[in-house]
Design a protein around this motif. Structure first.
Motif, PDB file in Angstrom:
ATOM      1  N   GLN A   1       3.056  -8.890  11.368  1.00 53.61           N
ATOM      2  CA  GLN A   1       2.368  -9.852  12.244  1.00 53.61           C
ATOM      3  C   GLN A   1       1.361  -9.140  13.143  1.00 53.61           C
ATOM      4  OE1 GLN A   1       5.786 -11.635  14.085  1.00 53.61           O
ATOM      5  NE2 GLN A   1       5.976 -13.228  12.515  1.00 53.61           N
ATOM      6  N   GLU A   2       1.771  -8.013  13.693  1.00 50.08           N
ATOM      7  CA  GLU A   2       0.864  -7.248  14.556  1.00 50.08           C
ATOM      8  C   GLU A   2      -0.327  -6.731  13.755  1.00 50.08           C
ATOM      9  OE1 GLU A   2      -0.629  -5.172  18.001  1.00 50.08           O
ATOM     10  OE2 GLU A   2       0.573  -6.968  17.668  1.00 50.08           O
ATOM     11  N   ALA A   3      -0.088  -6.246  12.541  1.00 50.67           N
ATOM     12  CA  ALA A   3      -1.176  -5.757  11.688  1.00 50.67           C
ATOM     13  C   ALA A   3      -2.190  -6.868  11.428  1.00 50.67           C
ATOM     14  CB  ALA A   3      -0.622  -5.226  10.366  1.00 50.67           C
ATOM     15  N   ILE A   4      -1.707  -8.065  11.131  1.00 44.54           N
ATOM     16  CA  ILE A   4      -2.597  -9.191  10.838  1.00 44.54           C
ATOM     17  C   ILE A   4      -3.313  -9.663  12.103  1.00 44.54           C
ATOM     18  CG2 ILE A   4      -2.622 -11.613  10.098  1.00 44.54           C
ATOM     19  CD1 ILE A   4      -0.332 -10.740   8.105  1.00 44.54           C
ATOM     20  N   ARG A   5      -2.641  -9.578  13.242  1.00 46.76           N
ATOM     21  CA  ARG A   5      -3.296  -9.924  14.505  1.00 46.76           C
ATOM     22  C   ARG A   5      -4.458  -8.965  14.789  1.00 46.76           C
ATOM     23  NH1 ARG A   5      -3.987  -8.401  19.233  1.00 46.76           N
ATOM     24  NH2 ARG A   5      -2.561  -6.633  19.224  1.00 46.76           N
ATOM     25  N   VAL A   6      -4.227  -7.686  14.534  1.00 42.82           N
ATOM     26  CA  VAL A   6      -5.247  -6.660  14.777  1.00 42.82           C
ATOM     27  C   VAL A   6      -6.391  -6.776  13.778  1.00 42.82           C
ATOM     28  CG1 VAL A   6      -5.674  -4.167  14.703  1.00 42.82           C
ATOM     29  CG2 VAL A   6      -3.664  -5.044  15.881  1.00 42.82           C
TER      30      VAL A   6
ATOM     31  N   CYS B   1      -6.258  -7.438   6.639  1.00 43.65           N
ATOM     32  CA  CYS B   1      -5.399  -6.352   6.159  1.00 43.65           C
ATOM     33  C   CYS B   1      -4.498  -6.857   5.028  1.00 43.65           C
ATOM     34  CB  CYS B   1      -4.569  -5.774   7.308  1.00 43.65           C
ATOM     35  SG  CYS B   1      -3.555  -4.372   6.798  1.00 43.65           S
ATOM     36  N   MET B   2      -4.954  -6.694   3.813  1.00 46.97           N
ATOM     37  CA  MET B   2      -4.218  -7.179   2.648  1.00 46.97           C
ATOM     38  C   MET B   2      -2.879  -6.472   2.476  1.00 46.97           C
ATOM     39  SD  MET B   2      -5.922  -9.641   1.516  1.00 46.97           S
ATOM     40  CE  MET B   2      -6.687  -9.992   3.086  1.00 46.97           C
ATOM     41  N   ARG B   3      -2.804  -5.203   2.874  1.00 43.63           N
ATOM     42  CA  ARG B   3      -1.537  -4.472   2.780  1.00 43.63           C
ATOM     43  C   ARG B   3      -0.452  -5.182   3.588  1.00 43.63           C
ATOM     44  NH1 ARG B   3      -2.243   1.510   3.417  1.00 43.63           N
ATOM     45  NH2 ARG B   3      -2.441   1.315   1.195  1.00 43.63           N
ATOM     46  N   ALA B   4      -0.833  -5.742   4.742  1.00 45.32           N
ATOM     47  CA  ALA B   4       0.139  -6.456   5.584  1.00 45.32           C
ATOM     48  C   ALA B   4       0.610  -7.741   4.913  1.00 45.32           C
ATOM     49  CB  ALA B   4      -0.465  -6.755   6.954  1.00 45.32           C
TER      50      ALA B   4
END
Length: 152
Positions: free
Chosen positions: A122-127, A131-134
């Motif tokens: 969730q944090e990765a996608i927020r940033v 970010c497809m890896r997320a």
């Protein structure tokens, strides 16, 4: 070119040569690590080379990410987490690098702490919403948990 043709000894020598001229040349370090892994049989050799690279370049987030992923692959989730955290503390870290580190950490954490992994994704996608890896890592976690609605 030597690397692609399978001339591993020559490739190793060329990567060493490049690193001697420029110890910050990350492509040469990654090439040497990959070559050593092929010659000496696996991720432990790759890991040792990337640890050496870290002595020269402590501000390369991809290096911390690679070391974290290798530590995880070698069965050391605690060390992997340490590498991801160290990478996230780099001053001036770009959003896409931060998201990628968080997503890799989520993948590692997913096998032991599903809620923690979800928070990392969730944090990765927020940033970085791209970010497809997320997204992919999160989907795999949800599918493994049997929550097929969340994994769509």
């Amino acid at each position: 070119q030597s690397f692609d043709k399978g001339e591993l000894s020559q490739a190793r020598d060329l990567f060493h040569n490049c690193i001697q001229r420029d110890p910050l040349h990350s492509e040469a370090w990654y090439g040497l690590a990959r070559t050593e892994g092929m010659i000496k049989g696996g991720p432990r050799a790759t890991y040792r080379i990337l640890r050496r690279a870290l002595r020269y370049n402590r501000s390369n987030p991809k290096l911390y990410q690679s070391l974290g992923r290798l530590a995880s692959r070698l069965g050391n989730a605690e060390l992997a987490t340490e590498y991801f955290q160290r990478g996230l503390r780099i001053y001036g870290l770009k959003d896409n690098d931060k998201a990628s580190l968080l997503a890799s950490w989520g993948v590692t954490e997913g096998s032991i702490n599903k809620e923690g992994a979800r928070r990392r994704f969730q944090e990765a996608i927020r940033v970085d919403p791209l970010c497809m890896r997320a997204y992919a890592g999160w989907a795999r976690i949800e599918a493994r948990c049997g929550d097929f609605q969340k994994s769509k």
